[in-house]
Every structure is written in structure tokens, then in C-alpha cells.
Design a protein around this motif. Structure first.
Motif, PDB file in Angstrom:
ATOM      1  N   ARG A   1       0.822  -1.215   0.000  1.00  0.00           N
ATOM      2  CA  ARG A   1       0.000   0.000   0.000  1.00  0.00           C
ATOM      3  C   ARG A   1       0.850   1.257   0.000  1.00  0.00           C
ATOM      4  O   ARG A   1       0.382   2.336  -0.336  1.00  0.00           O
ATOM      5  CB  ARG A   1      -0.945   0.007   1.188  1.00  0.00           C
ATOM      6  CG  ARG A   1      -2.108  -0.916   0.995  1.00  0.00           C
ATOM      7  CD  ARG A   1      -3.157  -0.722   2.038  1.00  0.00           C
ATOM      8  NE  ARG A   1      -4.286  -1.576   1.740  1.00  0.00           N
ATOM      9  CZ  ARG A   1      -4.991  -2.210   2.653  1.00  0.00           C
ATOM     10  NH1 ARG A   1      -4.702  -2.065   3.933  1.00  0.00           N
ATOM     11  NH2 ARG A   1      -5.986  -2.964   2.305  1.00  0.00           N
ATOM     12  N   GLN A   2       2.114   1.134   0.397  1.00  0.00           N
ATOM     13  CA  GLN A   2       3.011   2.285   0.433  1.00  0.00           C
ATOM     14  C   GLN A   2       3.880   2.374  -0.819  1.00  0.00           C
ATOM     15  O   GLN A   2       4.807   3.169  -0.873  1.00  0.00           O
ATOM     16  CB  GLN A   2       3.904   2.202   1.673  1.00  0.00           C
ATOM     17  CG  GLN A   2       3.140   2.279   2.957  1.00  0.00           C
ATOM     18  CD  GLN A   2       2.313   3.551   3.051  1.00  0.00           C
ATOM     19  OE1 GLN A   2       2.784   4.641   2.740  1.00  0.00           O
ATOM     20  NE2 GLN A   2       1.063   3.407   3.457  1.00  0.00           N
TER      21      GLN A   2
ATOM     22  N   GLY B   1       4.133   2.314  -5.340  1.00  0.00           N
ATOM     23  CA  GLY B   1       3.465   2.903  -6.492  1.00  0.00           C
ATOM     24  C   GLY B   1       3.767   2.101  -7.741  1.00  0.00           C
ATOM     25  O   GLY B   1       4.670   1.256  -7.762  1.00  0.00           O
TER      26      GLY B   1
ATOM     27  N   ARG C   1      -2.963  -0.930 -11.550  1.00  0.00           N
ATOM     28  CA  ARG C   1      -2.549  -0.498 -10.206  1.00  0.00           C
ATOM     29  C   ARG C   1      -2.864  -1.530  -9.138  1.00  0.00           C
ATOM     30  O   ARG C   1      -2.623  -1.287  -7.955  1.00  0.00           O
ATOM     31  CB  ARG C   1      -3.242   0.819  -9.868  1.00  0.00           C
ATOM     32  CG  ARG C   1      -2.797   1.959 -10.770  1.00  0.00           C
ATOM     33  CD  ARG C   1      -3.447   3.247 -10.394  1.00  0.00           C
ATOM     34  NE  ARG C   1      -3.136   3.546  -8.988  1.00  0.00           N
ATOM     35  CZ  ARG C   1      -3.614   4.579  -8.348  1.00  0.00           C
ATOM     36  NH1 ARG C   1      -4.432   5.408  -8.939  1.00  0.00           N
ATOM     37  NH2 ARG C   1      -3.295   4.798  -7.089  1.00  0.00           N
TER      38      ARG C   1
ATOM     39  N   VAL D   1      -4.464  -2.114  -4.036  1.00  0.00           N
ATOM     40  CA  VAL D   1      -4.378  -1.021  -5.008  1.00  0.00           C
ATOM     41  C   VAL D   1      -3.176  -0.149  -4.623  1.00  0.00           C
ATOM     42  O   VAL D   1      -3.069   0.310  -3.474  1.00  0.00           O
ATOM     43  CB  VAL D   1      -5.672  -0.172  -4.991  1.00  0.00           C
ATOM     44  CG1 VAL D   1      -5.532   1.024  -5.947  1.00  0.00           C
ATOM     45  CG2 VAL D   1      -6.869  -1.024  -5.382  1.00  0.00           C
TER      46      VAL D   1
ATOM     47  N   ARG E   1      -1.286   3.016  -4.216  1.00  0.00           N
ATOM     48  CA  ARG E   1      -1.849   4.362  -4.030  1.00  0.00           C
ATOM     49  C   ARG E   1      -0.912   5.486  -4.474  1.00  0.00           C
ATOM     50  O   ARG E   1      -1.370   6.562  -4.787  1.00  0.00           O
ATOM     51  CB  ARG E   1      -2.190   4.575  -2.562  1.00  0.00           C
ATOM     52  CG  ARG E   1      -3.250   3.625  -2.071  1.00  0.00           C
ATOM     53  CD  ARG E   1      -3.727   4.023  -0.732  1.00  0.00           C
ATOM     54  NE  ARG E   1      -2.860   3.482   0.301  1.00  0.00           N
ATOM     55  CZ  ARG E   1      -3.154   3.514   1.585  1.00  0.00           C
ATOM     56  NH1 ARG E   1      -4.265   4.079   1.976  1.00  0.00           N
ATOM     57  NH2 ARG E   1      -2.350   3.014   2.470  1.00  0.00           N
ATOM     58  N   ASN E   2       0.365   5.243  -4.438  1.00  0.00           N
ATOM     59  CA  ASN E   2       1.305   6.321  -4.706  1.00  0.00           C
ATOM     60  C   ASN E   2       1.823   6.265  -6.131  1.00  0.00           C
ATOM     61  O   ASN E   2       2.065   5.204  -6.664  1.00  0.00           O
ATOM     62  CB  ASN E   2       2.476   6.248  -3.718  1.00  0.00           C
ATOM     63  CG  ASN E   2       2.014   6.422  -2.303  1.00  0.00           C
ATOM     64  OD1 ASN E   2       1.378   7.404  -1.963  1.00  0.00           O
ATOM     65  ND2 ASN E   2       2.305   5.438  -1.463  1.00  0.00           N
TER      66      ASN E   2
END
Length: 176
Positions: free
Chosen positions: A71-72, A74, A145, A172, A174-175
Motif C-alpha cells: 500500500r506504500q 506505487g 494499479r 491497489v 496508491r502512490n
């Protein structure tokens, strides 16, 4: 009836016959056998439930860490190609936060997940940790993504029964 014969008759009535003793013995054996079968079945059920709980805990512990890290990340920071195919390892960078300019500040130490000898390992820089044990397979795939993670664990109980559990998650990114 004489006194001696009467005394023998009374004495014979007070004891148990051989047939009565044999019947009581077999009924006792049936009850003990039923009790043993129930206890054996309960023990097997306990081992099965214990094995399944242990597998699920391993999967959840591993999946929780993988999802937290993904989650952290991209789409530009992950090694998985955007082709939907399964891979046995994944590497990516995670964010250290946002710079004053609004750009994402990426950590220079890449996070790497792979399966080795039944363990999911997380490596970042010089730090390697075991994330989950008894893992039979770990697969990572990406479509756009979304990164899909699939973990499968397997164990054998003391009674030589093999149990497996699966867990999958979609993350997903996020970044950017």
C-alpha cells in the motif's frame, strides 16, 4: 429341606453366576470402547482444528505485512510487470513520506518478498525477516494499479493428516 441344603441355597442366591459376570464384562467393554472411540474422534478433531487455526494465523500474519508494504508503493516503484502473470517474488520501494514540493519521497532500500524453504521472507536493505512459515506457494501478479497476492500453507498433523489453507488479497497501489 434340611438346614444344610437351605444354607447352600441362600448362599448360591447371594453370588453372581458366570453368565451374569460375562454379560457385565461385555457390556463394560462396549461402554469403554464407545468412550475410547469418542475420545479418539475428539482428539483428531482438536488436532485438525489446531492445524487449521495455525495455518490461518500464519497466512494472515504474512498477508498483513505484505499488504501494509504494498500500500506504500506505487506503479513506478514495483518490479512486477503489468501482465497479470504470477511471479514467486516481488520487489518494490515504499514511501518515506511527501516532500515539501508535493513529490513522493521514496525509500532507497528496496523491499523484497520471496519464498524460501517454506518461509516467506521480507528483505529490506540488510534486514531479512521471516513473515510466515509453512508456506507452500506465494504468488504475486499485477494488473494496472492492482497487485494480487496469493499465499498457500500446508501442514501435517500428528495423525499424519495433511491440511492446507489459502489466502489471497488485492492491493491497489496508491502512490505514483
Amino acid at each position: 429341606m434340611s438346614g444344610v441344603t437351605k444354607a447352600r441355597a441362600l448362599k448360591a442366591e447371594k453370588g453372581f453366576s458366570l453368565i451374569e459376570i460375562v454379560i457385565v464384562f461385555f457390556v463394560s467393554l462396549l461402554l469403554i470402547g464407545g468412550l475410547f472411540a469418542t475420545l479418539s474422534s475428539s482428539r483428531n478433531t482438536w488436532h485438525r482444528a489446531d492445524a487449521q487455526i495455525m495455518l490461518q494465523e500464519e497466512l494472515r500474519r504474512g498477508m498483513r505485512q505484505i499488504v501494509r508494504d504494498l500500500r506504500q508503493s506505487g506503479t513506478s516503484q514495483i518490479s512486477l510487470p503489468d501482465n497479470g502473470l504470477n511471479y514467486t517474488s516481488v520487489s518494490f520501494n515504499v514511501t518515506d513520506g511527501v516532500l515539501s514540493s508535493g513529490a513522493v519521497d521514496w525509500n532507497s532500500d528496496e523491499v523484497f518478498y520471496n519464498l524460501s524453504a517454506g518461509q516467506v521472507l521480507r528483505t529490506q536493505g540488510a534486514d531479512t525477516r521471516v513473515i510466515a512459515n509453512k508456506v507452500g506457494s506465494a504468488n504475486f501478479s499485477r494488473s494496472g494499479r492492482v497487485v494480487n497476492v496469493y499465499l498457500q500453507c500446508q501442514t501435517q498433523t500428528p495423525s499424519n493428516q495433511v491440511y492446507s489453507a489459502n489466502l489471497n488479497s488485492s492491493v491497489v497501489l496508491r502512490n505514483e
